[in-house]
Design an enzyme around this catalytic site. Sequence first.
Site, PDB file in Angstrom:
ATOM      1  N   CYS A 131      -3.360   4.164   9.525  1.00 46.37           N
ATOM      2  CA  CYS A 131      -4.193   3.163   9.808  1.00 46.37           C
ATOM      3  C   CYS A 131      -4.870   3.571  11.121  1.00 46.37           C
ATOM      4  CB  CYS A 131      -3.657   1.883  10.002  1.00 46.37           C
ATOM      5  SG  CYS A 131      -2.310   1.431   8.910  1.00 46.37           S
ATOM      6  N   LYS A 166       5.491   6.833   7.780  1.00 50.65           N
ATOM      7  CA  LYS A 166       4.692   7.307   6.626  1.00 50.65           C
ATOM      8  C   LYS A 166       3.582   8.304   7.308  1.00 50.65           C
ATOM      9  CE  LYS A 166       2.595   6.461   2.218  1.00 50.65           C
ATOM     10  NZ  LYS A 166       2.703   5.518   1.025  1.00 50.65           N
ATOM     11  N   ILE A 192       3.065  12.346   1.158  1.00 46.19           N
ATOM     12  CA  ILE A 192       1.822  12.222   1.951  1.00 46.19           C
ATOM     13  C   ILE A 192       1.003  10.761   1.491  1.00 46.19           C
ATOM     14  CG2 ILE A 192       1.235  14.473   2.478  1.00 46.19           C
ATOM     15  CD1 ILE A 192      -0.713  14.623  -0.084  1.00 46.19           C
ATOM     16  N   THR A 194      -2.634   8.993   1.245  1.00 52.62           N
ATOM     17  CA  THR A 194      -3.825   9.420   0.376  1.00 52.62           C
ATOM     18  C   THR A 194      -5.075  10.357   1.448  1.00 52.62           C
ATOM     19  OG1 THR A 194      -5.160   7.523   1.144  1.00 52.62           O
ATOM     20  CG2 THR A 194      -4.038   7.609  -1.160  1.00 52.62           C
ATOM     21  N   GLY A 218      -3.186  10.841  -6.678  1.00 49.99           N
ATOM     22  CA  GLY A 218      -2.905  11.437  -8.070  1.00 49.99           C
ATOM     23  C   GLY A 218      -2.555  12.927  -8.072  1.00 49.99           C
TER      24      GLY A 218
HETATM   25  C1  FMN Z   1      -4.410   1.614  -4.853  1.00 50.88           C
HETATM   26  C2  FMN Z   1      -3.438   2.205  -3.998  1.00 50.88           C
HETATM   27  C3  FMN Z   1      -3.062   1.420  -2.709  1.00 50.88           C
HETATM   28  C4  FMN Z   1      -2.052   2.044  -1.761  1.00 50.88           C
HETATM   29  N1  FMN Z   1      -1.897   1.299  -0.794  1.00 50.88           N
HETATM   30  C5  FMN Z   1      -0.866   1.717   0.414  1.00 50.88           C
HETATM   31  C6  FMN Z   1      -0.401   0.644   1.383  1.00 50.88           C
HETATM   32  O1  FMN Z   1      -0.541  -0.232   1.173  1.00 50.88           O
HETATM   33  N2  FMN Z   1       0.500   1.405   2.288  1.00 50.88           N
HETATM   34  C7  FMN Z   1       0.796   2.603   1.821  1.00 50.88           C
HETATM   35  O2  FMN Z   1       1.509   3.207   3.016  1.00 50.88           O
HETATM   36  N3  FMN Z   1       0.418   3.447   1.263  1.00 50.88           N
HETATM   37  C8  FMN Z   1      -0.405   2.888   0.377  1.00 50.88           C
HETATM   38  N4  FMN Z   1      -1.032   4.005  -0.708  1.00 50.88           N
HETATM   39  C9  FMN Z   1      -0.636   5.283  -0.823  1.00 50.88           C
HETATM   40  C10 FMN Z   1       0.540   5.649  -1.676  1.00 50.88           C
HETATM   41  O3  FMN Z   1       1.664   4.799  -1.456  1.00 50.88           O
HETATM   42  C11 FMN Z   1       0.802   7.036  -1.886  1.00 50.88           C
HETATM   43  O4  FMN Z   1       1.400   7.509  -0.432  1.00 50.88           O
HETATM   44  C12 FMN Z   1      -0.307   7.714  -2.275  1.00 50.88           C
HETATM   45  O5  FMN Z   1      -1.161   7.011  -3.154  1.00 50.88           O
HETATM   46  C13 FMN Z   1       0.087   9.264  -2.801  1.00 50.88           C
HETATM   47  O6  FMN Z   1       0.919   9.208  -3.884  1.00 50.88           O
HETATM   48  P1  FMN Z   1       0.425   9.175  -5.342  1.00 50.88           P
HETATM   49  O7  FMN Z   1      -0.745  10.392  -5.436  1.00 50.88           O
HETATM   50  O8  FMN Z   1       1.548   9.288  -6.311  1.00 50.88           O
HETATM   51  O9  FMN Z   1      -0.520   8.021  -5.655  1.00 50.88           O
HETATM   52  C14 FMN Z   1      -1.746   3.249  -1.756  1.00 50.88           C
HETATM   53  C15 FMN Z   1      -2.232   4.272  -2.759  1.00 50.88           C
HETATM   54  C16 FMN Z   1      -3.066   3.599  -3.706  1.00 50.88           C
HETATM   55  C17 FMN Z   1      -3.526   4.382  -4.919  1.00 50.88           C
END
Ligand code: FMN
Lengths: 305, 305, 246, 246
Positions: A131, A166, A192, A194, A218
């Site tokens: 953040c 994180k 990681i 996003t 993704g």
């Molecule tokens: C819709 C959405 C909301 C997310 N909200 C948070 C969040 O509130 N806190 C956080 O630490 N990461 C958040 N993330 C990040 C995910 O926890 C994760 O780190 C990231 O999406 C990578 O993993 P993935 O490729 O499997 O989605 C969010 C991701 C998505 C897609």
Amino acid sequence: MVNTKVTLCGIEMDNPIIPASGTFGFGYEFAELYDINMLGTFSFKGTTREPRFGNPTPRIAEYAGGLLNAVGLQNPGVDAVIETELPKLKQVFHKPVMANISGFSVAEYAEVCEKLDAQEQVGWLEVNISCPNVHGGGAAFGADPKSAAEVTKAVRAVTKKPIILKLSPTAANIAAVAKACEDEGADGVSLINTMPGMRIDLKRRRPLLANTTGGMSGPGMFPLAVRMVYQVYEAVSIPIVGMGGVTTAEDVIELMLAGATAIGVGAANLVEPYACKTIIENLPAVMERYGIENLTEIIGGAHHG
Amino acid sequence: MVNTKVTLCGIEMDNPIIPASGTFGFGYEFAELYDINMLGTFSFKGTTREPRFGNPTPRIAEYAGGLLNAVGLQNPGVDAVIETELPKLKQVFHKPVMANISGFSVAEYAEVCEKLDAQEQVGWLEVNISCPNVHGGGAAFGADPKSAAEVTKAVRAVTKKPIILKLSPTAANIAAVAKACEDEGADGVSLINTMPGMRIDLKRRRPLLANTTGGMSGPGMFPLAVRMVYQVYEAVSIPIVGMGGVTTAEDVIELMLAGATAIGVGAANLVEPYACKTIIENLPAVMERYGIENLTEIIGGAHHG
Amino acid sequence: MIVKQTTLTVTENTGLADGIYRLRLVGDTSAITAPGQFVNLKLSGFFLRRPISVCDWSDGELTLIYKVLGHGTEAMTGMAPGTELDVLTGLGNGYDVSRSGEHPLLVGGGVGIPPLYGLAKRLVAQGKRVTAVLGFNRASEIFLADEFRALGAEVIIATADGSAGLKGLVTDGMAAVSDYTYLYTCGPEPMLKAVYSACKTSGQFSFEERMGCGFGACMGCSCKTKYGNKRICKDGPVLEKEEIVW
Amino acid sequence: MIVKQTTLTVTENTGLADGIYRLRLVGDTSAITAPGQFVNLKLSGFFLRRPISVCDWSDGELTLIYKVLGHGTEAMTGMAPGTELDVLTGLGNGYDVSRSGEHPLLVGGGVGIPPLYGLAKRLVAQGKRVTAVLGFNRASEIFLADEFRALGAEVIIATADGSAGLKGLVTDGMAAVSDYTYLYTCGPEPMLKAVYSACKTSGQFSFEERMGCGFGACMGCSCKTKYGNKRICKDGPVLEKEEIVW
Ligand SMILES: Cc1cc2nc3c(=O)[nH]c(=O)nc-3n(C[C@H](O)[C@H](O)[C@H](O)COP(=O)(O)O)c2cc1C
Ligand SMILES: Cc1cc2nc3c(=O)[nH]c(=O)nc-3n(C[C@H](O)[C@H](O)[C@H](O)COP(=O)(O)OP(=O)(O)OC[C@H]3O[C@@H](n4cnc5c(N)ncnc54)[C@H](O)[C@@H]3O)c2cc1C
Ligand SMILES: Cc1cc2nc3c(=O)[nH]c(=O)nc-3n(C[C@H](O)[C@H](O)[C@H](O)COP(=O)(O)OP(=O)(O)OC[C@H]3O[C@@H](n4cnc5c(N)ncnc54)[C@H](O)[C@@H]3O)c2cc1C
Ligand SMILES: Cc1cc2nc3c(=O)[nH]c(=O)nc-3n(C[C@H](O)[C@H](O)[C@H](O)COP(=O)(O)O)c2cc1C
Ligand code: FES
Ligand code: FES
């Protein structure tokens, strides 16, 4: 019989699978579909001090490797999480849960962590430092080692529960950020989050997301996650929760070989509501195919040899 | 009749399409397939002072959004490029070509640029600063504004031809790097180069690429490219060559709306040898669909409104 | 709402009007409980699912009507009979038919019209007098009008260019109906806003939003209402007129 | 080599042995000029093409033999007759049949065997006496042996576990042939190395490498040779014994 158990910061998990924060809400939607007690644990929606609506819509866009989101940390605020969400969760989930905490100042992180520290259901505190720091010119806390260290220190002071920082893939040197967290007493790191990206609406000739940019996640991010987990593993000795684009049991093995002790699954849950269940069910057969008896034995395995 | 012409650093191009360095060799393989004079121009294989074999194989891996490469700048060296490749190229390509230059020290960049500056066929010098600085602890020149500025300054001193600094997406603040290049006299910037990533071979339990990591490119990187082009456009007033995951004429429009004056196409050429030809042929119809008469009019269009 | 992931098989995929297709599927439709719900289709080569309203359904059969908008819906036109589709069914709250009164007015624009068809069918079955105002850009884009008439509904067509029915917007069509007891509507947001202003009764409005999941997990589709934040996919897509915040 | 992008249609896709499939395609094969060349297949859902050696071809017909190795080749097993494939044809240099002498020895291991079949066919047509040493892990993985025999070639089988033919490696099979005039080989690199050491004549060796493009553009597949750097995809996959640097 293969053994899928792992231990994350002193807490044993039946398997390494952790639905990632923001993609699993507070668990209820998925509890209606399957018994979520089969999970290692899950990380609940990023929680802040105040309730937040988040960003205006559209908040979601697509790309060849997954989706972009600009949800903007919508959540009911830590007090409502404690009063409403956790008691509801207790009905359907009986394992220690991972609390995901966001903040816009060091003080906010500490305050939210302190409140969640007092909750028996909470096993780990996952502190999302992607953040923007409102007192730091808007750069993310996770962008440099110094501000990451500050957050770690403040959170460490208010809890004895395991804290997992994180990290953001935008850090110039993510291994250095991880090391700074470790030095201030972090019990683990997760990565990681996003990657900021952008799509433009050709018809309107404007950014597609109301927030202009959104976080890419993704399978398109998977090699980035593998590389960063690999690099962080060489820099720290605390456990790593690896995530970013995991969709299959093979991906779980790959990220663990890179150095992860447990695995977050995010975007996959959104398009395949049974994704985590399927991964957990497929894991033993995939372990057998690659001659793995105990999952823990492969953590960081790609570094030796 | 729509107009696809753009002007890049004072040189007019029939259309904005530039096959990206490293994916088009020195043009011959494609010249056997179609008349490459239909291209805006192309950027030839990254050229260094000495001949280089590059990295051991395997050099190529795949991911959901494209490929990873760890070619490691294989090239015959600048002297052979001038003596052998450019004369051969002259037979099949009659437009100014973009020379892509890599180096491992500021002096090497300057020396190679000076030699290529003397070549009449060369229209632009694209200076790839994603390479590690051997005198700077191995960090990429493009990682921070200071070293990017140094390279720009040194190259500026040896040529009056347009110089385009090619930026890396690993920069903590890519807009700041672009600005530093502009301040030292760069005529343009191009972005993005590949993003370091990694895959692991589950059978061998070792990194799949002999070089451990490789650069991610292809459509999985497209939103990252759009975001970075958008950010750089707000920071500089020199033209931007946008690239990263472009595969269609729609993608061209999207990156131009973000701020690009011309468009590099890399990975797409490898899996669709006619990719650039197809994009150029489709461009007029796509322009008409979105009500675009002159391509130049949409450059940076997503910033207004 | 109870979400169900199931495999449905295409039995028909035919053009109805300019860029508008009807997709008929067979398989398990047991999770679909109300008109105005939607399904979320997995398309090969795309990461996100595509949400499409239930136009009509019966035990084992499902009809969708879709418009070609971007790459995903374009790809859908190529799905031949026999193609198997991974579908999440039973999504969204749907319309509440018990609220209609004796003379419900249904107002739909473009691909907002399909869910109103399933609704009309159920209202007619309950003996209600149904009037449907259907808005299109031009005559060549008209679809479903005959099917509404075949149900016994009164149909008022409005086209933006006047090439069929009234020249004008659905609100112009609404002006011709004075005695409706309740309103159900679905269509693009500017239309919903205009309908809201013109509406003289209570009613239910169905919204669209870009979705990450479609079943309430990601907060991708949130909106503010007078009753608090809601997710279009799970707490909607249908909102009560009284709660809407524009 | 002249690269040609073309659409080929699957006519057959059947299992031959454990994890081994034969894929027959029809369409424009005019760019294929020598045995040992390969084609590069676009598979839906995968970014990179998959390189597969030409096993045999004629005007309008192409036969490939592939082994299921990872996700791409796994997906290939699902391609039903009628499926259209985007294929780059005419890739690679191929074997030079003019070098064979009177009694060429062909040595292949696993999925290195298919290109040797098309080679054997052409050598036999030129009246050469062909001996083929074919190596497999076990009897259940044997394929193409009967087809080589049907051409009139002498076939020596070697299996690593001794479940068919000689127990041992292809080099054990080579030891049984004393009077060959030239060697052609294809197989995994450790096998090629062993064959190189055992080989008493000149010969041609066909190599594999992970490829970005398959037509010489990316330098993804480079190797060092005594005659300079070469691209396996364009300057190979066949190298002269004399130029190989291990
Ligand atoms: C819709 C959405 C909301 C997310 N909200 C948070 C969040 O509130 N806190 C956080 O630490 N990461 C958040 N993330 C990040 C995910 O926890 C994760 O780190 C990231 O999406 C990578 O993993 P993935 O490729 O499997 O989605 C969010 C991701 C998505 C897609
Ligand atoms: C609850 C609901 C019900 C719907 N019912 C219908 C229907 O019955 N018939 C019909 O034709 N269309 C309907 N839509 C709109 C339909 O979902 C979009 O037209 C479709 O997703 C566009 O996909 P695309 O790949 O062609 O477009 P692209 O622009 O290529 O899609 C890119 C991404 O944006 C999303 N997207 C783009 N436009 C929209 C939109 N207008 N609404 C939501 N998501 C969008 C896509 O789902 C995808 O995730 C409905 C939408 C919602 C939310
Ligand atoms: C010139 C040439 C000819 C070949 N001929 C044949 C043949 O006739 N029959 C046959 O069964 N196989 C052949 N191969 C090997 C075949 O290309 C691989 O088995 C196949 O690409 C694996 O794809 P996958 O998706 O199943 O594996 P994955 O591991 O999922 O593939 C991931 C990536 O790595 C590449 N890759 C993986 N293994 C190999 C490999 N051994 N060689 C090259 N690329 C690889 C894939 O092409 C893809 O780009 C040949 C390879 C080359 C280079
Ligand atoms: C195989 C390969 C080799 C490359 N070699 C170079 C190079 O020599 N110099 C350079 O500046 N960029 C090089 N690049 C980067 C591309 O020029 C381009 O910036 C990047 O691939 C992003 O575009 P794309 O996603 O369209 O491929 C290479 C990329 C690939 C895939
Ligand atoms: S789309 Fe995910 S909560 Fe509505
Ligand atoms: S694979 Fe691209 S040059 Fe050989």
